[in-house]
Design a protein around this motif. Structure first.
Motif, PDB file in Angstrom:
ATOM      1  N   VAL A   1      -0.027  10.824  -7.023  1.00 56.96           N
ATOM      2  CA  VAL A   1      -0.382   9.048  -6.747  1.00 56.96           C
ATOM      3  C   VAL A   1      -1.287   9.605  -6.507  1.00 56.96           C
ATOM      4  CG1 VAL A   1       1.596   8.390  -5.007  1.00 56.96           C
ATOM      5  CG2 VAL A   1      -0.371   9.357  -4.381  1.00 56.96           C
ATOM      6  N   SER A   2      -1.947   8.753  -7.780  1.00 54.79           N
ATOM      7  CA  SER A   2      -3.771   7.449  -8.194  1.00 54.79           C
ATOM      8  C   SER A   2      -4.078   6.740  -7.728  1.00 54.79           C
ATOM      9  CB  SER A   2      -3.427   8.865  -9.602  1.00 54.79           C
ATOM     10  OG  SER A   2      -4.360   7.476 -10.159  1.00 54.79           O
TER      11      SER A   2
ATOM     12  N   ARG B   1       1.026  -1.086  -0.186  1.00 59.38           N
ATOM     13  CA  ARG B   1      -0.056   0.086  -0.093  1.00 59.38           C
ATOM     14  C   ARG B   1       0.595   1.499   0.195  1.00 59.38           C
ATOM     15  NH1 ARG B   1      -1.562  -1.709   5.168  1.00 59.38           N
ATOM     16  NH2 ARG B   1       0.229  -0.574   7.436  1.00 59.38           N
ATOM     17  N   TYR B   2       0.567   2.807  -0.076  1.00 63.59           N
ATOM     18  CA  TYR B   2       0.823   3.512  -0.319  1.00 63.59           C
ATOM     19  C   TYR B   2       1.031   3.725   0.831  1.00 63.59           C
ATOM     20  CZ  TYR B   2       1.535   8.357  -1.275  1.00 63.59           C
ATOM     21  OH  TYR B   2       1.904   9.377  -0.993  1.00 63.59           O
ATOM     22  N   TRP B   3      -0.172   4.024   1.910  1.00 64.13           N
ATOM     23  CA  TRP B   3      -0.031   5.415   3.031  1.00 64.13           C
ATOM     24  C   TRP B   3       0.471   4.394   4.187  1.00 64.13           C
ATOM     25  CZ3 TRP B   3       0.734   9.755   3.431  1.00 64.13           C
ATOM     26  CH2 TRP B   3       0.231  10.615   4.357  1.00 64.13           C
ATOM     27  N   GLY B   4       2.187   4.119   4.672  1.00 63.91           N
ATOM     28  CA  GLY B   4       2.863   3.743   5.069  1.00 63.91           C
ATOM     29  C   GLY B   4       4.712   4.199   5.020  1.00 63.91           C
TER      30      GLY B   4
ATOM     31  N   ALA C   1      18.013   0.279 -10.934  1.00 61.17           N
ATOM     32  CA  ALA C   1      17.563  -0.095 -10.213  1.00 61.17           C
ATOM     33  C   ALA C   1      16.630   0.578  -9.510  1.00 61.17           C
ATOM     34  CB  ALA C   1      18.094  -0.476  -9.153  1.00 61.17           C
ATOM     35  N   ARG C   2      15.301  -0.166  -8.580  1.00 60.15           N
ATOM     36  CA  ARG C   2      13.851  -0.340  -8.429  1.00 60.15           C
ATOM     37  C   ARG C   2      14.173   0.121  -6.604  1.00 60.15           C
ATOM     38  NH1 ARG C   2      14.884  -5.141  -9.605  1.00 60.15           N
ATOM     39  NH2 ARG C   2      13.859  -6.710  -8.929  1.00 60.15           N
ATOM     40  N   ARG C   3      13.125   1.053  -6.319  1.00 60.50           N
ATOM     41  CA  ARG C   3      13.175   1.421  -4.842  1.00 60.50           C
ATOM     42  C   ARG C   3      11.729   0.056  -4.053  1.00 60.50           C
ATOM     43  NH1 ARG C   3      14.492   5.920  -2.970  1.00 60.50           N
ATOM     44  NH2 ARG C   3      14.998   7.972  -3.317  1.00 60.50           N
TER      45      ARG C   3
ATOM     46  N   ARG D   1       2.831   1.525  -9.797  1.00 64.77           N
ATOM     47  CA  ARG D   1       2.305   2.755 -10.895  1.00 64.77           C
ATOM     48  C   ARG D   1       3.324   3.575 -11.516  1.00 64.77           C
ATOM     49  NH1 ARG D   1      -2.590   1.243  -8.795  1.00 64.77           N
ATOM     50  NH2 ARG D   1      -3.308   3.481  -8.140  1.00 64.77           N
ATOM     51  N   HIS D   2       3.779   4.558  -9.934  1.00 64.23           N
ATOM     52  CA  HIS D   2       4.128   5.781 -10.385  1.00 64.23           C
ATOM     53  C   HIS D   2       4.980   5.890 -11.747  1.00 64.23           C
ATOM     54  CE1 HIS D   2       6.426   9.574  -9.539  1.00 64.23           C
ATOM     55  NE2 HIS D   2       5.488  10.001  -9.097  1.00 64.23           N
ATOM     56  N   PRO D   3       5.668   6.668 -11.963  1.00 61.74           N
ATOM     57  CA  PRO D   3       6.519   7.166 -12.591  1.00 61.74           C
ATOM     58  C   PRO D   3       7.714   7.051 -13.266  1.00 61.74           C
ATOM     59  CG  PRO D   3       5.064   8.987 -13.176  1.00 61.74           C
ATOM     60  CD  PRO D   3       4.055   7.880 -12.572  1.00 61.74           C
TER      61      PRO D   3
END
Length: 841
Positions: A464-465, A432-435, A491-493, A475-477
């Motif tokens: 964010v959407s 989830r996002y909100w954390g 790399a990626r977070r 999904r964030h670009p």
């Protein structure tokens, strides 16, 4: 001078005075003894409810009491601000979770201040602030470096609608607690904290928590679940599938029942099951079916038991000619024990249900005596007894038989006595996002790499959407696209965020010390820790409290703290309840939607239809039996609400909200105000009232110390009544002054207003708690029972310590006694000093 106390004016006046004086700001440099009082911080849902009011009033009384006793008090407030509700609100209301959360925090902060809680707002924190969660990320990296954080693939509860992992406690009747969707089992790579490394010390530590409720300690003990048993291997017959091991490891706490085995069951996630599924479509189909439903113990126990016969067999370790079938079963989990078990249907309810369904043997191997060896098994019997139908074990007690099986297993090398724990490592990944963002970067070359310390905090993106379910971070670009800190390659977070229980596992430390450059200063934090008194609902008895205990011990293990236990004292308050009401068509109605009809019955305001009364239940939005504190505060003021929360029920029990209760609290507020308006006499003594004053001081202080707030209220009612009956005197003046001091922790606005009215200097919160003379607690007079021939005929008041002869003379001189004796001379008089005179005529 007004005859009535006006809370609308007084509440605002004294709240402003306390704020201007910074009355409740804790000073870490103070030389006073310290007291740390803390209530579990709230989730910012938008409005406080009566449960909040009760919880925080209890803590507030104790904090104010400690301050008046001369302690430097830390009594802070913050917000447990991350979590799914904000994301759900974002989807429903099309707002950003941060905006929704901060708006709610502002509203609830204003409400809490309106009740006059003695909180140190200078230390306010919110777990959604980068300042807070950046330090949390640093602590996560500390634990990662120490080997206390790891990543593995794990079977989890997956909500297909919210598209996130759910904790076991968030799965209700097989469905997600918010979405209502049927939960699935899914394998994901997850981050874990090694709480199992601390299982034994967490268990032993419970023995030091003598100021915790016994029920909470027992709940944690059961959750940790220490058990001694036997771990051993069943050898597969023939070639194992897919190159897997030829053995199936199992662990049992009842090795004495090994001759009662009728099957071996493995988890759908067991390597053998997965190897079979790769080659056999029917196995893969069964495993998909078995994974529907939650992974919690409660879900497993209540779900239908289903299995698949693999066709494989294993050899019984004590009989090479005995073969047992291998089944895949939905009630076996890889994360419990070894992911496999042997079924003993006669002595385990779950195994009995499974064996009955699939027509597997049920063999009795435990009975009350050898004579009962052939007794039929009607239902599973899990108790102890003696071994039967068990070859060389027959006649041994359960304990003796278990020890003998372990001895033979260790001697022959096919098993080992072992201690296991029910506790599993803490999976902290949430999709989830909100954390709090997990501070790790994934590199194809280097694997998971810690975010460099100078790049903390890893801050959540604002753009964010929430148009579709799932984690917006995926999904964030651009947010997740970074270079590897080690090799520089793209790399990626990590896009998972931390379980919100992590946020609440160390907030009490941050309250105690808040440097900018690190999570806390150990020396400063340990001036306050452990929390002297922690107050909150029993629903947090296991997870939050266990995780906070683990986090504290983990920080101690890596040298960040020396404190081992976070909370010295724990109090779990009861809930606030209210009647429930329903319309004839079954709709729940709020009390404000109900009026009394012409015939005296309850009717719905809008329709006039008669209302059905329901049970008294915990206040909840779903049942609409909540009471908004706002209008109550506007009508009665903060002190009447606070007083009612303390007065009507022992604090550990539920409190039923009632209009009569709040009216009664308001009447007492006005009684105290009328006493405060009494003219000051300045002369005259009243020894009896003085004795009651000392007793009130002792009783109220003892009750607050013991968190028995209803008893302190009862003592104050009695003391106020004594003052009202007493004539004007200097003793009465002092009694009124004492009453205001004793009342002030619970009704602080009233106390301050009355204190000023009577010309006292300074704020009452700065005054000292009154003392008492122990000698005044001893009664000077006693009531002595007078019996004639063993029957009670009269009583008399006499000085304590009256001699036997004087007691006899006084008793014989009483008119009722003389009338009963009618001139006869007593044959004998028995005197029990200060208690009894028995006249034998």
């Amino acid at each position: 001078m007004t005859n009535r106390f006006d809370p609308a004016v007084a509440d605002r006046r004294w709240q402003q005075r306390w704020a201007e004086a910074e009355s409740f700001r804790a000073d870490s440099l103070s030389a006073k003894p310290r007291a740390y009082v803390l209530e579990m911080f709230p989730y910012p849902s938008g409005r406080i409810h009566m449960g909040h009011v009760r919880n925080y009033t209890m803590g507030d009384v104790l904090a104010r009491f400690r301050r008046m006793q001369g302690f430097e008090v830390l009594h802070p407030m913050g917000w447990d601000a991350f979590g799914m509700p904000a994301e759900n609100a974002a989807m429903e209301k099309r707002v950003h979770p941060g905006a929704w959360t901060r708006e709610n925090m502002a509203a609830m902060r204003a409400q809490l201040k309106s009740i006059g809680f003695a909180l140190d707002w200078s230390r306010e924190l919110a777990t959604c602030d980068p300042e807070y969660y950046g330090h949390e990320q640093a602590l996560f990296l500390d634990l990662l470096e120490a080997g206390l954080v790891f990543r593995k693939e794990s079977e989890v509860n997956w909500d297909p609608v919210d598209m996130t992992v759910l904790a076991n406690e968030q799965v209700i009747d097989g469905k997600g607690w918010r979405s209502g969707a049927t939960v699935e089992r899914k394998k994901l790579s997850q981050w874990f904290l090694r709480i199992t490394d601390f299982a034994e010390e967490l268990l032993e530590g419970l023995g030091t928590l003598d100021q915790w409720p016994d029920k909470v300690r027992l709940m944690q003990e059961n959750w940790i679940g220490k058990s001694r048993g036997l771990q051993f291997c069943f050898r597969l017959v023939g070639t194992p599938p897919g190159g897997t091991s030829c053995d199936i490891d199992v662990f049992t706490t009842r090795p004495d029942t090994i001759f009662g085995a009728s099957f071996v069951a493995i988890s759908p996630a067991h390597p053998i099951a997965e190897a079979l599924a790769a080659d056999r479509a029917e196995v893969a189909e069964f495993i998909a079916k078995a994974r529907a439903g939650g992974t919690s113990a409660a879900e497993i126990e209540t779900a239908e038991k289903i299995g698949f016969d693999t066709g494989l067999e294993v050899v019984h370790p004590l009989d090479p000619n005995w073969r047992l079938p291998v089944w895949i079963a939905n009630f076996v989990l890889m994360d419990y024990g070894t992911g496999a078990l042997f079924g003993v249907p006669a002595h385990d309810a779950r195994d009995f249900d499974f064996a009955t369904k699939y027509h597997l043997p049920v063999r009795r191997v435990v009975a009350t005596s050898l004579d009962a060896a052939s007794a039929p098994v009607i239902e599973a019997e899990s108790g102890a007894g003696v071994a039967v139908n068990s070859q060389f074990l027959d006649g041994l007690t359960t304990e003796q038989a278990a020890a003998e099986v372990v001895r033979r297993a260790e001697t022959a090398g096919w098993g080992q006595g072992k201690t296991l724990y029910r506790l599993r490592d803490w999976g902290v990944s949430r999709q989830r996002y909100w954390g709090t963002p997990i501070p790790v970067i994934h590199c194809d070359r280097c694997g998971p790499v810690a975010v460099p310390r100078d790049q903390l905090p890893v801050v959540l993106p604002e753009d964010v959407s929430f148009d579709v379910p799932g984690n917006p971070l995926d999904r964030h670009p651009s947010w997740s696209k970074v270079d590897c800190p080690t090799c520089g390659a793209p790399a990626r977070r990590e896009t998972d965020t931390l379980d919100t229980f992590v946020d609440s596992s160390w907030y009490f430390i941050r309250f105690a010390s808040q440097p900018d450059d690190r999570p806390f200063d150990r020396e400063e934090a340990e001036k306050w820790l452990p929390v002297g008194q922690y107050i909150g609902g029993v629903e947090h008895a296991i997870l939050h409290l266990l995780y906070a205990r683990f986090w504290t011990r983990a920080l101690a293990r890596i040298g960040k703290l020396t404190v081992q236990e976070p909370f010295k004292g724990l109090f779990t308050q009861g809930m606030v309840t209210h009647e429930t009401f329903q319309s004839p068509d079954g709709r729940w109605l709020n009390p404000t939607e109900i009026v009394v009809g012409e015939a005296g019955q309850l009717v719905e305001r809008a329709t006039g239809a008669q209302v059905n009364r329901g049970r008294v239940e915990k206040m909840s939005k779903s049942k609409k039996n909540t009471v908004d504190p706002g209008p109550i505060l506007d009508r009665y003021g903060a002190d009447a609400v606070r007083w009612f929360m303390l007065s009507d029920s022992p604090p550990e029990r539920d409190l039923e909200w009632s209009e009569g209760g709040i009216e009664g609290a308001n009447r007492f507020v006005q009684r105290v105000w009328r006493l405060a308006q009494s003219p000051i006499s300045g002369s005259g003594e009243e020894p009896a009232l003085n004795r009651k004053r000392h007793r009130a001081v002792a009783a109220v202080g003892d009750a607050i110390e013991g968190l028995q707030f209803n008893k302190s209220v009862a003592a104050l009612y009695e003391f106020a009544h004594a003052i009202e009956k007493a004539p004007p005197s200097a003793t009465r003046d002092e009694a009124i002054r004492t009453l205001l001091l004793l009342v002030s922790p619970a009704a602080p606005h009233l106390a301050e207003e009355a204190w000023a009215l009577r010309g006292e200097q300074g704020l009452i919160i700065d005054a000292e708690w009154p003392t008492f003379d122990p000698a005044q607690l001893v009664d000077d007079e006693v009531t002595i029972a007078i019996q004639i021939n063993g029957k009670l005929r009269e009583t008399m008041i006499a000085p304590r310590g009256l001699s036997r002869d004087d007691a006899e003379l006084r008793a014989l001189g009483l008119p009722k006694v003389q009338a009963q004796l009618a001139g006869a001379t007593p044959r004998k008089v028995i005197v029990v000093p200060d208690r009894l005179v028995n006249i034998v005529a």
